[in-house]
Design a protein around this motif. Structure first.
Motif, PDB file in Angstrom:
ATOM      1  N   TYR A   1      62.557  17.800 -14.282  1.00  0.00           N
ATOM      2  CA  TYR A   1      63.780  17.676 -15.079  1.00  0.00           C
ATOM      3  C   TYR A   1      63.972  18.978 -15.846  1.00  0.00           C
ATOM      4  O   TYR A   1      63.064  19.814 -15.932  1.00  0.00           O
ATOM      5  N   ILE A   2      65.161  19.172 -16.406  1.00  0.00           N
ATOM      6  CA  ILE A   2      65.455  20.359 -17.206  1.00  0.00           C
ATOM      7  C   ILE A   2      65.254  20.026 -18.681  1.00  0.00           C
ATOM      8  O   ILE A   2      65.912  19.124 -19.216  1.00  0.00           O
ATOM      9  N   GLN A   3      64.332  20.738 -19.319  1.00  0.00           N
ATOM     10  CA  GLN A   3      64.108  20.587 -20.748  1.00  0.00           C
ATOM     11  C   GLN A   3      64.992  21.581 -21.501  1.00  0.00           C
ATOM     12  O   GLN A   3      64.880  22.786 -21.303  1.00  0.00           O
ATOM     13  N   GLU A   4      65.835  21.075 -22.340  1.00  0.00           N
ATOM     14  CA  GLU A   4      66.706  21.925 -23.137  1.00  0.00           C
ATOM     15  C   GLU A   4      65.924  22.535 -24.313  1.00  0.00           C
ATOM     16  O   GLU A   4      64.856  22.036 -24.681  1.00  0.00           O
ATOM     17  N   PRO A   5      66.415  23.611 -24.915  1.00  0.00           N
ATOM     18  CA  PRO A   5      65.735  24.203 -26.081  1.00  0.00           C
ATOM     19  C   PRO A   5      65.492  23.152 -27.158  1.00  0.00           C
ATOM     20  O   PRO A   5      66.360  22.326 -27.450  1.00  0.00           O
ATOM     21  N   ASP A   6      64.294  23.186 -27.746  1.00  0.00           N
ATOM     22  CA  ASP A   6      63.937  22.163 -28.722  1.00  0.00           C
ATOM     23  C   ASP A   6      63.849  22.705 -30.146  1.00  0.00           C
ATOM     24  O   ASP A   6      63.456  21.976 -31.065  1.00  0.00           O
ATOM     25  N   GLY A   7      64.196  23.994 -30.337  1.00  0.00           N
ATOM     26  CA  GLY A   7      64.152  24.573 -31.666  1.00  0.00           C
ATOM     27  C   GLY A   7      62.753  24.876 -32.138  1.00  0.00           C
ATOM     28  O   GLY A   7      62.542  25.268 -33.295  1.00  0.00           O
ATOM     29  N   ASP A   8      61.764  24.709 -31.266  1.00  0.00           N
ATOM     30  CA  ASP A   8      60.379  24.921 -31.661  1.00  0.00           C
ATOM     31  C   ASP A   8      59.647  25.772 -30.627  1.00  0.00           C
ATOM     32  O   ASP A   8      59.429  26.962 -30.838  1.00  0.00           O
ATOM     33  N   ARG A   9      59.324  25.179 -29.474  1.00  0.00           N
ATOM     34  CA  ARG A   9      58.522  25.899 -28.481  1.00  0.00           C
ATOM     35  C   ARG A   9      59.216  26.086 -27.139  1.00  0.00           C
ATOM     36  O   ARG A   9      58.629  26.624 -26.214  1.00  0.00           O
ATOM     37  N   VAL A  10      60.442  25.617 -27.011  1.00  0.00           N
ATOM     38  CA  VAL A  10      61.225  25.864 -25.797  1.00  0.00           C
ATOM     39  C   VAL A  10      62.452  26.662 -26.206  1.00  0.00           C
ATOM     40  O   VAL A  10      63.330  26.156 -26.909  1.00  0.00           O
ATOM     41  N   LEU A  11      62.510  27.926 -25.777  1.00  0.00           N
ATOM     42  CA  LEU A  11      63.540  28.862 -26.237  1.00  0.00           C
ATOM     43  C   LEU A  11      64.817  28.791 -25.420  1.00  0.00           C
ATOM     44  O   LEU A  11      65.885  29.169 -25.911  1.00  0.00           O
TER      45      LEU A  11
END
Length: 463
Positions: free
Chosen positions: A111-121
């Motif tokens: 799946y596609i993980q969207e930016p999480d404001g922490d560790r996914v840019l």
């Protein structure tokens, strides 16, 4: 109509009044036989003997060769980054599946993980690699073994620098892959899934995705093993325990409501969650001459205030355990590769003990194979609670794959089952032993003699 087995022991509670040490157990020998370790079958011994430290060395060496496997690293470079690692794992798993005559299938749920404001840019694809060996009798009953193939250095957002990730967690991936290799040509009764998940260092994303998929498809996951940091028995103080693996298990399930937690506490069942019963099972089947290992049971979900890929499975209501080496060396985890004051930092392959990893794989293999070839955990286990008395009556739902059942019990201050009472192919039984004084469980026994983890009976009325 339910059949009823009546088991008795005269004078069970007649305790000698002679003077005794205050630390001497008050319990006489009770009904049933003493619980003893479950010896591996000939087929299981063959499987475990085929676990190869050199193959584990090859797997870890190959994973390290990708430079970095950081979740945000390249997914298109054929030689470096998380995409290259993912593709190699899937390709290697496929070679194992070729020996299964179609029973093992390889998939890469993503799946596609969207930016999480922490560790996914930035948006990034999270891809797990799953080798599913379908059960020949109960394909819908599933057991999972997993390690995570992503890694990192000191800065969790640094996806450019080399991050070998040999111990954390190429070692755990090697356990999953080696078990897939040696079990592919065998036929378990239930289904076993050998998994390498992604995104652990960024937030348990890969395991969360897989656990959610299983929950949403009503998959009957009766056990999940997370192997994370299982590469060396040597700690940062130099102390080594080469024949011990730590096993973490959760007590009160994280899915329990406030009322359920209160009820569990009222029953004294804080130590009888499905995960704790799974850990007791592992203590019985995985400590023997074939594994040469001791399993150190630790009664908490994970190391103190830390977590791993088993947590999403727990949060979805599945029994799950974490295995971790006995003495961590934190200079070899989440560190930039460097030397300071003569001390080497970095998760380098030179610090991995491949013989040790192979023994950890044997512990996992003993548990998985024993689980997959025993009946499932009995369902609907209850203890009659509408009358007072010094006997205890139980009921459960019959499993057509069970040959018989046992009632197991232990004093409430003991960690493991002490006695097992065979009751035959019945759906209810009464024992002359008070539910006030001990904890009980119901477990199923197969024709092959293999036993399931126990089910903790909940109160019910006779109506």
């Amino acid at each position: 109509m339910k059949s009823l087995a009546l088991l008795s022991l005269c004078g069970l509670f007649a305790i000698c009044t002679a003077q005794r040490s205050p630390f001497e157990p008050l319990w006489p020998d009770g009904p049933g036989k003493k619980v003893t370790p479950q010896e591996p079958s000939r087929e299981l011994e063959k499987i475990l003997s085929n676990i190869d430290p050199d193959r584990i060395r090859h797997t870890i060496t190959k994973l390290v060769s990708f430079g970095t496997r950081h979740t945000l690293s390249s997914q298109t470079d054929p030689n470096r980054g998380t995409g290259a690692a993912r593709d190699w794992i899937a390709s290697e798993m496929q070679t194992y599946a070729d020996a299964s005559h179609g029973r093992m299938k390889i998939s890469t749920p993503s799946y596609i993980q969207e930016p999480d404001g922490d560790r996914v840019l930035f948006p990034v694809r999270i891809s797990d690699v799953v080798a599913t060996l379908e059960g020949s009798v109960e394909p819908n009953r599933v057991y999972v073994v997993s390690g995570h193939y992503d890694n990192r250095v000191s800065d969790p957002l640094n996806f450019m620098d080399d991050a070998p990730g040999a111990d954390d967690d190429a070692s755990g991936v090697a356990v999953s892959m080696e078990l897939a290799r040696v079990m592919a040509s065998h036929k378990p009764d239930a289904t076993i899934m050998f998994v390498a998940v992604a995104g652990e260092e960024q937030g348990l994303y890969g395991s969360q995705h897989l656990a959610d998929l299983m929950k949403n498809t009503s998959t009957d996951v009766q056990g999940m093993f997370d192997n994370d940091i299982v590469g060396s028995p040597v700690g940062d103080d130099g102390h080594s325990d080469p024949f011990i693996i730590r096993m973490f298990s959760s007590g009160i399930p994280p899915t329990a409501t406030f009322d359920e937690v209160t009820r569990i506490a009222d029953l004294g069942g804080e130590n009888d969650s499905p995960s704790r019963e799974l850990s007791r099972f592992m203590a019985e089947v995985a400590q023997n001459h074939a594994t040469k290992m001791r399993v150190q049971s630790i009664w908490r979900p994970d190391r103190f205030l830390r977590s791993g890929d088993h947590i999403p499975f727990l949060e979805n209501g599945f029994p799950a355990l974490r295995f971790t080496e006995p003495n961590e060396n934190f200079a070899h985890q989440h560190q930039d590769i460097r030397v300071e004051d003569g001390k080497q930092f970095g998760d380098l392959i030179e610090f991995v003990d491949f013989e040790y990893v192979s023994r950890v794989a044997k512990v996992n293999g003993a548990g998985l194979w024993s689980l997959a070839n025993a009946p499932g955990v009995p369902r609907g286990a209850t203890i009659l609670a509408d009358t007072l008395g010094n006997n205890s009556t139980f009921t459960w739902t019959d499993d057509p794959n069970a040959h018989s059942y046992e009632i197991v019990w232990r004093p409430t201050d003991q960690a493991f089952w002490t006695h097992a009472i065979p009751v035959g192919k019945v759906t209810s039984a009464t024992v002359m032993l008070s539910k006030d004084n001990v904890n009980f469980g119901i477990r199923a026994v197969g024709k092959n003699g293999l036993k399931s983890p126990a089910a903790f009976p909940v109160p019910s009325s006779s109506e």
